[in-house]
Design an enzyme around this catalytic site. Structure first.
Site, PDB file in Angstrom:
ATOM      1  CD  GLU A  93      -2.914   1.169   2.311  1.00 25.43           C
ATOM      2  OE1 GLU A  93      -4.051   1.612   2.134  1.00 25.43           O
ATOM      3  OE2 GLU A  93      -2.519   0.743   3.417  1.00 25.43           O
ATOM      4  N   GLY A 143       3.213   1.591  10.862  1.00 28.23           N
ATOM      5  CA  GLY A 143       2.956   0.928  12.127  1.00 28.23           C
ATOM      6  C   GLY A 143       2.480  -0.489  11.898  1.00 28.23           C
ATOM      7  CB  ALA A 144       0.105  -2.463  11.656  1.00 31.09           C
ATOM      8  CG  MET A 145      -0.135  -3.334   4.805  1.00 30.45           C
ATOM      9  SD  MET A 145      -1.096  -1.879   4.330  1.00 30.45           S
ATOM     10  CE  MET A 145      -2.278  -2.636   3.204  1.00 30.45           C
ATOM     11  CD  GLU A 146      -5.007  -1.670   5.567  1.00 32.50           C
ATOM     12  OE1 GLU A 146      -5.489  -0.877   4.747  1.00 32.50           O
ATOM     13  OE2 GLU A 146      -4.067  -1.371   6.343  1.00 32.50           O
ATOM     14  CG  ASN A 147      -0.658  -7.019   3.949  1.00 28.00           C
ATOM     15  OD1 ASN A 147      -0.596  -6.177   3.072  1.00 28.00           O
ATOM     16  ND2 ASN A 147       0.272  -7.121   4.893  1.00 28.00           N
ATOM     17  CG  HIS A 174      -6.037   1.026  12.796  1.00 25.36           C
ATOM     18  ND1 HIS A 174      -6.500   2.312  12.871  1.00 25.36           N
ATOM     19  CD2 HIS A 174      -5.594   0.868  11.511  1.00 25.36           C
ATOM     20  CE1 HIS A 174      -6.335   2.910  11.700  1.00 25.36           C
ATOM     21  NE2 HIS A 174      -5.778   2.058  10.858  1.00 25.36           N
ATOM     22  CD  GLU A 175      -3.322  -2.054  10.606  1.00 23.49           C
ATOM     23  OE1 GLU A 175      -3.730  -2.304   9.449  1.00 23.49           O
ATOM     24  OE2 GLU A 175      -2.940  -0.920  10.950  1.00 23.49           O
ATOM     25  CD  GLU A 233      -5.700   3.729   6.788  1.00 27.25           C
ATOM     26  OE1 GLU A 233      -5.869   3.467   7.992  1.00 27.25           O
ATOM     27  OE2 GLU A 233      -5.093   2.970   6.018  1.00 27.25           O
TER      28      GLU A 233
END
Length: 866
Positions: free
Chosen positions: A144, A278-282, A314-315, A337
């Site tokens: 992303e 911070g993190a990624m929602e794959n 969040h993710e 987001e």
């Protein structure tokens, strides 16, 4: 995606830019081609930092065509076929596109493209890249927004969803993780390798694909029949347990809330040693910074656990908002987001109510309102065509403002009505794409309230409403709305909103929709002065200004406000000081009126503003007198709390830490002695940063002692910053290095962070902290200018803009011009908007200091009179 600790928050208005804007052209694909399915086989070579790929893409052509254009970057094509035809490949590196041209027109309808190619495992934390530990390399992904094209040629736009079959050929000792579960794992096709194949994914956008290769180890759990794992490098797997516990609570909460079951067959959460966001929602395979997933349950302070729980929430929210239902295009990024930001605290607040997440939300709202009250801001929905423009969309508006506006609407409609509207929206767009209009139409139809007008008002207009109340009349409270500016610019009454206003008075809270035509807020019959507060529950996305009589009544009855409302009151009054509509001395009276507040977040919010007064308004003499007031007023409050004891509430722990920090800044001798004792105990031989009974207080003590310039402590913290055994302690140590103010130590820290010893995902953090410090700013700025090549070499896709933003903490016309000139000739990617905001910040500081310094000095004089 959750960004790192400091969001890059910038939007450029052309009239404020210090240099001419470069003309940017859309980089959208030409259309007419619809991908349906990808089959990918990738073979990474972790030692050579390369990979090879074999890919088929099943597409549907709207019409016969000799040319098909898709996205590709840093890809070397070996062959491209469609049926019996072989294509010539032409590359447009500027647009990050490849065009396949065939000898004969490919017929309309279904076509399968066959592609063989090679690529690089880069060191830029984007695409398919290398992540390293001292012992080995890992191959991991971050796609992303526009970097899937670096790992596989693709139609890399969010609306072009497809299904995926993914296979990875990896070393025999390694494992692989992807979006879905493994369906086969067989030796070969060559010696020393095995091929791991994964189940076909649901329909999803390119940027949500993930594949990770290495020797990951995992902790397993389960919730609502879904297997859950939290994974890391082998040495850190013991720190994954809390993340699993968090997910086990959050997943059933979301299943029930959304009324739609978690859509994937498993949930993996993987901590990566090198990871910029911070993190990624794959989808089904969420990736994290180590500090956002790993935590030592026994020794870590509550804020570290809160951070992990919030990021996990969040993710996981993105698995519905963003993954299952995706925005049509990046101009509606807030549909991803903003939703996840609004949602993240709901499950964890239910799980851990004693951790005061609603107060965190109120404090975050205050930060967002300040961000959006600058002259340089943007609308929630904004133009984003090029990769650079898209990257700049990941800011405090997409996250903070969008999330806060959703919270305001939910507060007005009621939680259950809003929840049903969310369900209806998601159910209507499962595995598809949606727009802002789709969301607010669903909420309007469900609630029969003017949600469409409210949302459109906030999504399409920039800025923050200011509600100015007059004395209560027979029909209610007169109110005028205008656009609020922190800069002191005249309020713009031509910009109006349709907004829900919730009022707290002697009766129960009352909510009304205020339209541009309304001049009065009606109140219930029993809602008479002397008490009236204009933002009940602290959910409104607006600032408030009261008459002196109204304000005096609010302060007198401050104990009847919730902690969140008191945080909102402090934020509103400080914002009015910054804009020139209130007096810094009167604000200090408010702070002293709240000095006995028992909630750490309330005191923390107030003390943050006092630090701003100290750093942005006060002269050196003023700082000495202000410190004396802080010691006199807060010293007894701190002493009354006593030493930490087992079983204390988090509120009490946090309050003690906030007061220690303030008194340490004020150089209270007793507090400095206590802080040094705690710091020495934490770094005693064999302690390895252990925090004892109250880890939050000990962490604060270390920071306080560092700020006093203890050289012996510096050596211990430097050693801790190189110890990767506990990512949280290592990150904390790196930040603490930036608190030492001795110029020689500042230079040593800067030399260290640009040496290559610090991961480039983290190197910007101490630079930004040092650049923001009143006592370290000049040394750091000089270093940046003299060592620009070394500093610039550390920047990743987004981190450079954060350093640019930190340059906005200067407070003189001369430095403003110097910053503008330097960055005009030393360009930083995706930072043009950030620079405009940084210059705004400097201008605002100059104005606030000029306006408020006399007010502060009068107040300080009143405090020292016999």
């Amino acid at each position: 995606m959750l960004l790192g600790t400091i969001l890059h928050r910038a939007v450029l208005l052309a009239s404020l830019s210090p240099f001419a804007a470069v003309a940017l052209h859309a980089q959208r694909l030409p259309g007419g081609v619809h991908p349906e399915h990808y089959s990918l086989t990738l073979t990474p070579d972790l030692k050579a930092a390369t990979f090879s790929g074999e890919e088929t893409i099943d597409v549907v052509l709207d019409a016969p065509s000799k040319a098909i254009t898709l996205n590709a970057a840093e890809i070397r094509f070996l062959s491209v076929t469609a049926g019996s035809q072989t294509a010539e490949v032409s590359l447009d590196s500027g647009k990050e596109q490849a065009t396949f041209t065939f000898p004969q027109a490919v017929p309309a309808g279904k076509v399968t493209l066959g592609i063989r190619y090679t690529g690089i495992l880069n060191d830029k934390l984007r695409g398919f890249y290398l992540s390293k530990t001292k012992s080995r390399n890992y191959a991991v992904t971050q796609f992303e927004p526009t970097d899937a094209r670096r790992a596989y040629p693709s139609f890399d736009e969010p609306a072009l969803k497809a299904t995926y079959d993914i296979a990875l050929v990896v070393d025999s000792a390694d494992t692989a993780i992807s979006n879905t579960e493994i369906v086969s794992d067989k030796p070969g096709p060559m010696e020393g390798k095995h091929t791991v194949k994964f189940r076909t994914t649901p329909k999803m956008s390119t940027y949500l694909v993930a594949f990770l290769v290495g020797d990951f180890k995992c902790t397993s759990g389960k919730a609502d029949g879904v297997p859950i794992r939290a994974c890391s490098t082998p040495d850190k797997v013991a720190m994954t347990k809390f993340a699993v516990e968090s997910a086990e609570y959050i997943l059933p909460y979301y299943d029930k809330y959304f009324g739609i079951k978690y859509p994937m067959p498993k949930l993996d959460m993987v901590a990566l040693p090198d990871f910029e966001a911070g993190a990624m929602e794959n989808f089904g395979c969420i990736t994290y910074r180590e500090t956002d997933l790993l935590v030592d349950e026994k020794t870590s302070a509550i804020p570290a656990k809160k951070r992990v729980a919030i990021v996990v929430a969040h993710e996981m929210a993105h698995q519905w908002f963003g993954d299952m239902v995706t925005m049509q295009w990046w101009d509606n990024l807030w549909l991803n987001e903003g939703f996840a930001t609004w949602m993240e605290s709901k499950p964890v607040a239910k799980w851990k109510p004693e951790w005061n997440f609603p107060q965190d939300d109120a404090r975050g709202l205050d930060v967002t309102l300040n961000l959006d009250s600058q002259k340089t801001t943007r609308t929630i929905r904004a133009k984003a065509e090029t990769p650079g423009e898209i990257n700049e969309m990941f800011d405090g508006i997409a996250y903070g403002k969008a999330g806060a506006v959703l919270g305001m609407v939910e507060n007005y409609l009621g939680e259950e009505t809003f929840r049903q509207g969310v369900h209806n929206y998601l159910a209507a767009h499962l595995y598809a794409n949606a727009t802002a209009e789709d969301f607010w139409s669903a909420q309007t139809a469900t609630s029969h309230q003017p949600v469409d007008k409210i949302m459109q008002s906030f999504v399409t207009q920039p800025g923050v409403p200011l509600l100015t109340f007059s004395e209560q009349g027979a029909n209610g409270v007169p109110v005028a709305q205008s656009r609020f500016f922190l800069s002191g610019a005249a309020a713009d009454s031509s910009q109006q909103w349709t907004l829900p206003v919730c009022v707290k008075s002697n009766g129960k809270p009352l909510c009304r929709v205020l339209t541009p035509e309304d001049a009065t807020l009606p109140l219930a019959a029993d809602a008479k002065l002397p008490f009236f507060y204009g933002n009940a529950r602290a959910k409104g996305y607006y600032r408030t200004a009261y008459t002196p009589t109204q304000l005096a009544a609010i302060v007198a009855k401050a104990e009847s406000l919730t902690p969140e409302e008191r945080i909102g009151l402090v934020g509103d009054r400080w914002a009015l000081v910054r804009s020139g509509q209130a007096d810094a001395g009167e604000f200090m009276n408010l702070v002293l009126a709240l000095k006995n507040d028992s909630h750490g977040e309330v005191m923390g919010t107030a003390l943050d503003k006092v630090r701003s007064i100290d750093s942005r308004i006060a002269t050196d003499e003023d700082r000495t007198r202000l410190a004396a007031v802080v010691r006199r007023e807060l010293g007894p409050v701190y002493a009354a709390l006593g030493r930490p004891c087992a079983g204390e509430s988090y509120d009490r722990e946090q309050l003690r830490a906030e007061l220690m920090e303030a008194l340490g800044d004020a150089k209270d001798p007793a507090v400095l002695t206590e802080a040094k004792e705690l710091a020495e105990r934490a770094y005693a031989p064999g302690a390895r940063g252990e925090k004892g009974l109250d880890p939050l207080l000990t962490a604060t003590a270390i920071s306080v002692t560092a700020a006093q310039g203890d050289a012996a402590l510096y050596e211990k913290i430097m050693a801790a910053s190189k110890d990767g055994g506990d990512p949280g302690l290592q990150s904390e140590a790196l930040r603490t290095l930036a608190l030492f103010t001795d110029p020689a130590l500042v230079t040593r820290t800067l030399d260290y962070v640009v040496s290559g010893e610090v991961r480039n995902q983290d190197s910007w953090i101490p630079i930004a902290i040092l650049l923001s410090g009143r006592d370290t700013r000049e040394t750091t700025w000089s270093y940046i200018q003299k060592n620009w090549e070394k500093v610039h070499a550390q920047f990743t896709t987004n981190s450079g803009s954060r350093v640019v933003g930190a340059a906005g903490t200067f407070c003189s016309v001369e430095k403003r011009d110097e910053v503008a000139s330097f960055f005009a000739s030393h360009k930083v990617d995706a930072a043009e908007r950030t620079l405009a905001k940084a210059l705004d910040n400097i201008n605002d500081c100059v104005r606030v200091r000029t306006a408020q310094e006399p007010n502060l000095q009068r107040w300080l004089a009143s405090q020292t009179k016999p």
